[in-house]
Write a protein that holds these residues in place. Sequence first.
Motif, PDB file in Angstrom:
ATOM      1  N   HIS A   8      18.181  45.733  50.302  1.00 59.21           N
ATOM      2  CA  HIS A   8      17.733  46.616  51.380  1.00 59.21           C
ATOM      3  C   HIS A   8      16.342  46.172  51.832  1.00 59.21           C
ATOM      4  CE1 HIS A   8      17.251  50.466  53.523  1.00 59.21           C
ATOM      5  NE2 HIS A   8      15.989  50.336  53.155  1.00 59.21           N
ATOM      6  N   ALA A  31       9.365  59.816  48.363  1.00 55.23           N
ATOM      7  CA  ALA A  31      10.387  60.877  48.270  1.00 55.23           C
ATOM      8  C   ALA A  31      11.803  60.320  48.363  1.00 55.23           C
ATOM      9  CB  ALA A  31      10.139  61.907  49.365  1.00 55.23           C
ATOM     10  N   THR A  32      11.933  59.081  48.841  1.00 51.08           N
ATOM     11  CA  THR A  32      13.250  58.426  48.977  1.00 51.08           C
ATOM     12  C   THR A  32      13.100  57.007  48.448  1.00 51.08           C
ATOM     13  OG1 THR A  32      12.583  57.778  51.200  1.00 51.08           O
ATOM     14  CG2 THR A  32      13.954  59.746  51.050  1.00 51.08           C
ATOM     15  N   GLY A  34      14.846  54.751  46.975  1.00 47.56           N
ATOM     16  CA  GLY A  34      15.861  53.740  47.317  1.00 47.56           C
ATOM     17  C   GLY A  34      15.776  52.545  46.388  1.00 47.56           C
ATOM     18  N   GLN A  35      15.628  51.359  46.976  1.00 44.94           N
ATOM     19  CA  GLN A  35      15.503  50.157  46.140  1.00 44.94           C
ATOM     20  C   GLN A  35      14.040  49.847  45.826  1.00 44.94           C
ATOM     21  OE1 GLN A  35      17.726  46.750  47.401  1.00 44.94           O
ATOM     22  NE2 GLN A  35      19.595  47.907  47.649  1.00 44.94           N
ATOM     23  N   GLY A  36      13.158  50.749  46.190  1.00 42.42           N
ATOM     24  CA  GLY A  36      11.744  50.582  45.819  1.00 42.42           C
ATOM     25  C   GLY A  36      10.966  49.617  46.706  1.00 42.42           C
ATOM     26  N   GLY A  37      11.503  49.279  47.861  1.00 38.81           N
ATOM     27  CA  GLY A  37      10.834  48.307  48.739  1.00 38.81           C
ATOM     28  C   GLY A  37       9.466  48.781  49.211  1.00 38.81           C
ATOM     29  N   HIS A  38       9.398  50.000  49.755  1.00 41.16           N
ATOM     30  CA  HIS A  38       8.104  50.520  50.221  1.00 41.16           C
ATOM     31  C   HIS A  38       7.173  50.756  49.031  1.00 41.16           C
ATOM     32  CE1 HIS A  38      10.428  51.717  53.933  1.00 41.16           C
ATOM     33  NE2 HIS A  38       9.354  51.193  54.460  1.00 41.16           N
ATOM     34  N   ASP A  56      14.871  60.195  44.112  1.00 44.28           N
ATOM     35  CA  ASP A  56      16.085  59.823  44.848  1.00 44.28           C
ATOM     36  C   ASP A  56      17.253  60.633  44.301  1.00 44.28           C
ATOM     37  OD1 ASP A  56      16.617  57.038  46.749  1.00 44.28           O
ATOM     38  OD2 ASP A  56      18.349  58.252  46.142  1.00 44.28           O
ATOM     39  N   VAL A  57      18.193  60.945  45.195  1.00 39.72           N
ATOM     40  CA  VAL A  57      19.383  61.694  44.758  1.00 39.72           C
ATOM     41  C   VAL A  57      20.470  60.759  44.232  1.00 39.72           C
ATOM     42  CG1 VAL A  57      19.128  63.792  46.146  1.00 39.72           C
ATOM     43  CG2 VAL A  57      20.107  61.736  47.185  1.00 39.72           C
ATOM     44  N   ASN A  82      16.364  65.689  44.311  1.00 42.15           N
ATOM     45  CA  ASN A  82      16.337  65.867  45.757  1.00 42.15           C
ATOM     46  C   ASN A  82      14.881  66.107  46.174  1.00 42.15           C
ATOM     47  OD1 ASN A  82      16.620  67.154  48.429  1.00 42.15           O
ATOM     48  ND2 ASN A  82      18.782  67.096  47.901  1.00 42.15           N
ATOM     49  N   PHE A  83      14.468  65.551  47.316  1.00 39.20           N
ATOM     50  CA  PHE A  83      13.075  65.763  47.717  1.00 39.20           C
ATOM     51  C   PHE A  83      12.796  67.200  48.153  1.00 39.20           C
ATOM     52  CE2 PHE A  83      14.509  63.203  51.648  1.00 39.20           C
ATOM     53  CZ  PHE A  83      14.770  64.310  52.431  1.00 39.20           C
ATOM     54  N   ASP A 104      11.569  57.899  53.733  1.00 42.70           N
ATOM     55  CA  ASP A 104      12.300  56.927  54.557  1.00 42.70           C
ATOM     56  C   ASP A 104      13.742  57.421  54.523  1.00 42.70           C
ATOM     57  OD1 ASP A 104      13.373  54.623  55.700  1.00 42.70           O
ATOM     58  OD2 ASP A 104      13.166  53.420  53.879  1.00 42.70           O
ATOM     59  N   GLY A 106      17.701  58.845  55.420  1.00 45.77           N
ATOM     60  CA  GLY A 106      18.990  58.182  55.623  1.00 45.77           C
ATOM     61  C   GLY A 106      19.485  57.475  54.385  1.00 45.77           C
ATOM     62  N   GLN A 111      23.871  51.469  49.847  1.00 45.49           N
ATOM     63  CA  GLN A 111      24.758  52.647  49.885  1.00 45.49           C
ATOM     64  C   GLN A 111      25.842  52.491  50.945  1.00 45.49           C
ATOM     65  OE1 GLN A 111      21.545  55.395  50.366  1.00 45.49           O
ATOM     66  NE2 GLN A 111      21.597  56.060  48.230  1.00 45.49           N
ATOM     67  N   ILE A 131      25.840  61.411  48.758  1.00 43.17           N
ATOM     68  CA  ILE A 131      24.873  60.457  48.201  1.00 43.17           C
ATOM     69  C   ILE A 131      24.523  60.919  46.788  1.00 43.17           C
ATOM     70  CG2 ILE A 131      22.636  59.336  48.537  1.00 43.17           C
ATOM     71  CD1 ILE A 131      22.937  59.940  51.512  1.00 43.17           C
TER      72      ILE A 131
HETATM   73  C1  LIG Z   1      16.621  54.282  53.552  1.00 40.35           C
HETATM   74  S1  LIG Z   1      16.750  54.488  51.852  1.00 40.35           S
HETATM   75  C2  LIG Z   1      15.127  54.245  51.236  1.00 40.35           C
HETATM   76  C3  LIG Z   1      14.800  52.804  51.038  1.00 40.35           C
HETATM   77  C4  LIG Z   1      13.433  52.555  50.419  1.00 40.35           C
HETATM   78  N1  LIG Z   1      12.365  53.031  51.253  1.00 40.35           N
HETATM   79  C5  LIG Z   1      13.256  51.080  50.129  1.00 40.35           C
HETATM   80  O1  LIG Z   1      12.370  50.466  50.727  1.00 40.35           O
HETATM   81  O2  LIG Z   1      14.005  50.546  49.328  1.00 40.35           O
HETATM   82  C6  LIG Z   1      16.889  56.213  51.719  1.00 40.35           C
HETATM   83  C7  LIG Z   1      17.035  56.723  50.302  1.00 40.35           C
HETATM   84  O3  LIG Z   1      16.828  58.126  50.323  1.00 40.35           O
HETATM   85  C8  LIG Z   1      17.690  58.738  49.415  1.00 40.35           C
HETATM   86  N2  LIG Z   1      17.804  60.138  49.828  1.00 40.35           N
HETATM   87  C9  LIG Z   1      18.443  60.636  50.918  1.00 40.35           C
HETATM   88  N3  LIG Z   1      18.265  61.979  50.966  1.00 40.35           N
HETATM   89  C10 LIG Z   1      17.495  62.313  49.903  1.00 40.35           C
HETATM   90  C11 LIG Z   1      16.970  63.549  49.429  1.00 40.35           C
HETATM   91  N4  LIG Z   1      17.217  64.698  50.062  1.00 40.35           N
HETATM   92  N5  LIG Z   1      16.205  63.533  48.314  1.00 40.35           N
HETATM   93  C12 LIG Z   1      15.939  62.368  47.670  1.00 40.35           C
HETATM   94  N6  LIG Z   1      16.428  61.166  48.062  1.00 40.35           N
HETATM   95  C13 LIG Z   1      17.194  61.145  49.175  1.00 40.35           C
HETATM   96  C14 LIG Z   1      18.960  57.930  49.513  1.00 40.35           C
HETATM   97  O4  LIG Z   1      19.722  58.068  48.346  1.00 40.35           O
HETATM   98  C15 LIG Z   1      18.419  56.507  49.697  1.00 40.35           C
HETATM   99  O5  LIG Z   1      18.309  55.836  48.475  1.00 40.35           O
END
Ligand SMILES: C[S@@+](CC[C@H](N)C(=O)[O-])C[C@H]1O[C@@H](n2cnc3c(N)ncnc32)[C@H](O)[C@@H]1O
Length: 301
Positions: A8, A31-32, A34-38, A56-57, A82-83, A104, A106, A111, A131
């Motif tokens: 990602h 709060a999201t 994901g793959q930890g990029g940010h 992350d959920v 969940n955030f 971030d 979505g 996924q 998710i």
């Molecule tokens: C676009 S990705 C984030 C990518 C991340 N910023 C990166 O650079 O790798 C969005 C992430 O938000 C998570 N997500 C979506 N809704 C959420 C929520 N309500 N609480 C926590 N995580 C959530 C998804 O499971 C997904 O892993």
Amino acid sequence: MNGSKVVHIPVLAEKLAEQINLPPDGVMVDATIGQGGHSLLFGKILGPAGVIIGLDVDIKAIRRAQLKLKGLVCKVIVVHSNFSQITKQIHQQGIEKVDFILADLGVSSAQLADVEAGLSFQTNMPLDMRIDKRLKTTAADIVNKADEKFLADLIYRFGQDRASRRIARFIVQQRRQAPITTTSQLAAIVYQALKRPGKRRKRRIHPATRTFQALRIAVNNELENLENLLASAPELLRKNGFIAVISFHSLEDRLVKSDFRKNESQGIYRIITKKPIAPDRQEIAKNPRARSAKLRIAQKV
Ligand SMILES: C[S@@+](CC[C@H](N)C(=O)[O-])C[C@H]1O[C@@H](n2cnc3c(N)ncnc32)[C@H](O)[C@@H]1O
């Protein structure tokens, strides 16, 4: 495919980093995660006294983020949450105030490619869309059990599709013959509902995009979760702390925009991005998923 090999690319990362001033001993909440990029990007700014708390959920995302962030010198805590529970999670770590909250929104590329997530109409998958696998209701439950009016309203409200009634009618007709259990089946039904004999209009997006968006929002309570996050942020942020939200559709962006405006009018935030920041052409060429991204940033006064 289970999505684990899909990388990602973090969206709007450089533009975000230009705007956020994070002290080396700061606390960032991703709060999201994901793959930890940010988080990796900001984690490199943080020193040994700095902290990243990632939420992350998706349990698979949690494991991948932990691996990716292993080499950072700052403290990294990743929580399966969940955030909408952000305040509780931060307080549980013995932290009262934070310097930066990033969301971030979505789904990640991993996924979208994950058959178990059931989010994509490009590949045939079981129609799931949760998710967070702890949730009870799947997209298939809604599509097969909800009454026609409920379905039409949902597709109209969360998918902003003006053909919502027609789509709902087609879904109900089809499910009378056999349950709708896969993403390809649903995509084909929506395609049939929107097909206009004799007309060959060029479409920018696949006809099922809006219906899939609507179901994903409903299954994962996306808008309600975002409202809870936005409502929690002012109390959690330290003076001069930042909140940044990257959204991917207008329903989310509208919530962020009006929340930041309300807080600015009450003297709580200063809006940094008068207009949302969007990706440039080079970023979209490298990462088409960034296409619809909008970044809004506010700072606690
Ligand atoms: C676009 S990705 C984030 C990518 C991340 N910023 C990166 O650079 O790798 C969005 C992430 O938000 C998570 N997500 C979506 N809704 C959420 C929520 N309500 N609480 C926590 N995580 C959530 C998804 O499971 C997904 O892993």
